[in-house]
Write an enzyme that holds these catalytic residues in place. Structure first.
Site, PDB file in Angstrom:
ATOM      1  N   ASP A 259       0.758  -1.186  -0.005  1.00  0.00           N
ATOM      2  CA  ASP A 259      -0.157   0.019  -0.131  1.00  0.00           C
ATOM      3  C   ASP A 259       0.910   1.100  -0.031  1.00  0.00           C
ATOM      4  O   ASP A 259       2.120   1.187   0.601  1.00  0.00           O
ATOM      5  CB  ASP A 259      -0.837  -0.047   1.207  1.00  0.00           C
ATOM      6  CG  ASP A 259      -1.893   1.188   1.162  1.00  0.00           C
ATOM      7  OD1 ASP A 259      -2.975   0.870   0.548  1.00  0.00           O
ATOM      8  OD2 ASP A 259      -1.612   2.211   1.738  1.00  0.00           O
ATOM      9  N   HIS A 272      -5.026  14.208  -9.116  1.00  0.00           N
ATOM     10  CA  HIS A 272      -5.129  12.862  -9.431  1.00  0.00           C
ATOM     11  C   HIS A 272      -4.062  12.582 -10.436  1.00  0.00           C
ATOM     12  O   HIS A 272      -3.541  11.309 -10.648  1.00  0.00           O
ATOM     13  CB  HIS A 272      -6.258  12.781 -10.077  1.00  0.00           C
ATOM     14  CG  HIS A 272      -7.477  12.793  -9.037  1.00  0.00           C
ATOM     15  ND1 HIS A 272      -7.597  11.880  -8.088  1.00  0.00           N
ATOM     16  CD2 HIS A 272      -8.389  13.747  -8.519  1.00  0.00           C
ATOM     17  CE1 HIS A 272      -8.849  12.085  -7.104  1.00  0.00           C
ATOM     18  NE2 HIS A 272      -9.130  13.020  -7.276  1.00  0.00           N
ATOM     19  N   GLU A 302      -4.785   2.091  -4.457  1.00  0.00           N
ATOM     20  CA  GLU A 302      -3.469   2.321  -4.292  1.00  0.00           C
ATOM     21  C   GLU A 302      -2.542   0.946  -3.646  1.00  0.00           C
ATOM     22  O   GLU A 302      -1.433   1.094  -3.305  1.00  0.00           O
ATOM     23  CB  GLU A 302      -2.894   3.401  -3.283  1.00  0.00           C
ATOM     24  CG  GLU A 302      -3.181   3.283  -1.783  1.00  0.00           C
ATOM     25  CD  GLU A 302      -4.542   3.793  -1.639  1.00  0.00           C
ATOM     26  OE1 GLU A 302      -4.942   3.871  -0.495  1.00  0.00           O
ATOM     27  OE2 GLU A 302      -5.303   3.756  -2.558  1.00  0.00           O
TER      28      GLU A 302
END
Length: 381
Positions: A259, A272, A302
């Site tokens: 992550d 973004h 993610e």
């Protein structure tokens, strides 16, 4: 062998023309994202036109030989260019232009100054052999793996055509006919061979297109659009296969759940687009730093998941730590610095089913983030 008259030849040519062109036109409407399909269609139209010119006797004999021969050679050149385009290879068009001009000069000489049918026919065959040999080169030198089988089929067809043309040259030298319109066995056999092989060539090209289309659709269904890694669906399929293999062979494997730390902050600061840049950057690192037997996927958002076949816990920890430390000191090209947290789970030690293994890795990842992030945590046994 039964010799074919002119009417039968024209009928067979027309039938061959309708079948090939109709299939290719349909293919052009069905699949238009690949280069070379329309070019191949134009090439076949030129080739078919040469048949009509040859056997319909519209022009005087001398003009017919030059025109039909040129149309036939241009058709072969255009289909060769189409094969190069479809296989994404570089083409030097001026070489093909020079090749055709050279053919016109030689054929014109034999028609105007040395009216010997044998030399005209041999010249035509030699030039055709050269083009087919170049097409074989393009088919054998491409880097695509999605249509290897159909490319080999086309190579075998073209090799058969080359051998047929060589045999025709030898037979013509031994028994030269007066002209092309005499319904001899060699003329009839040549026509039949051309019909069969050109139809099979077109079928082979259509097979190549279909195989490439199937491969690309399969890739699209199993690949994440942004990172070009496996998507979750494809990774679940791989994990299930690995579980089944473990039950059969008792071969261990591990998974690493990754992550990106503070990813929301990255989106807030860089937008973004910046977030996408980070995900692509991480995916590229995973692809370059993994072993060839490993598989990486975008698990969601993610999060990424890596499958490590034939891997012990110690080796999995070593790989995870190497990835973590490398990413920590290598920012993106736009200088966005990131860190990652990693959770490791190994089959049998942390679960005997796919669900329990993923849950164990997820808990380890949560623990890595809870205890400060930018670290590797092994699931609890």
């Amino acid at each position: 062998m039964v010799n074919l008259d002119i009417q039968t030849m024209i009928f067979m040519t027309s039938l061959d023309a309708m079948l090939q062109v109709s299939m290719l036109i349909f293919l052009c409407f069905l699949v238009n994202q690949y280069r070379g399909i329309k070019t191949y269609t134009f090439g076949k139209i030129f080739t078919i036109s040469s048949y009509f010119i040859t056997f319909s006797k519209v022009f005087p004999v001398s003009a017919t030989l030059i025109t039909a021969g040129l149309f036939l050679l241009m058709g072969s050149c255009i289909t060769c260019i189409a094969i190069a385009q479809f296989t994404d290879q570089k083409i030097k068009f001026h070489y093909f232009l020079i090749f055709n001009l050279l053919f016109i000069c030689i054929q014109s000489y034999f028609v105007i100054f040395q009216d010997i049918f044998l030399f005209k026919t041999i010249t035509q065959s030699v030039f055709q052999i050269a083009i087919f040999a170049l097409s074989i080169y393009y088919l054998r030198s491409h880097s695509h793996k999605s249509f290897v089988g159909s490319a080999r089929f086309m190579v075998s067809i073209m090799a058969g055509l080359i051998l047929s043309l060589i045999a025709r040259i030898i037979i013509l030298i031994q028994n030269p006919p007066e002209n092309l319109y005499v319904p001899t066995e060699i003329n009839s056999a040549s026509l039949l061979i051309i019909f069969v092989f050109t139809f099979l060539m077109t079928a082979g090209f259509i097979m190549m297109v279909c195989q490439r289309l199937y491969h690309d659709l399969h890739q699209a269904a199993n690949t994440d659009v942004l990172t070009h890694l496996l998507n979750r669906r494809a990774m679940m399929h791989k994990l299930q296969k690995e579980i089944n293999h473990f039950y059969r062979s008792d071969r261990p494997f591990a998974i690493i759940l990754i992550d990106v730390d503070f990813f929301k902050r990255v989106n807030d600061v860089y937008g973004h687009d910046g977030g996408d840049t980070v995900l692509i950057h991480l995916a590229q690192i995973l692809q370059t730093k993994m072993r060839h037997i490993d598989s990486a996927s975008r698990w969601g958002g993610e999060e990424f998941l890596i499958l490590l076949p034939d891997t012990t816990l110690y080796k999995a920890q070593e790989i995870a730590e190497r990835l973590r430390s490398y990413i920590e000191v290598n920012p993106t090209q736009s200088n966005i610095q990131i860190t990652i947290s990693l959770g490791i789970a190994v089959i049998r030690q942390h679960g005997n089913s796919l669900e329990s293994l993923i849950t164990a890795a997820d808990h380890a990842l949560y623990e890595a983030k809870r205890t400060g992030r930018n670290r590797v945590v092994v699931a609890q046994s």
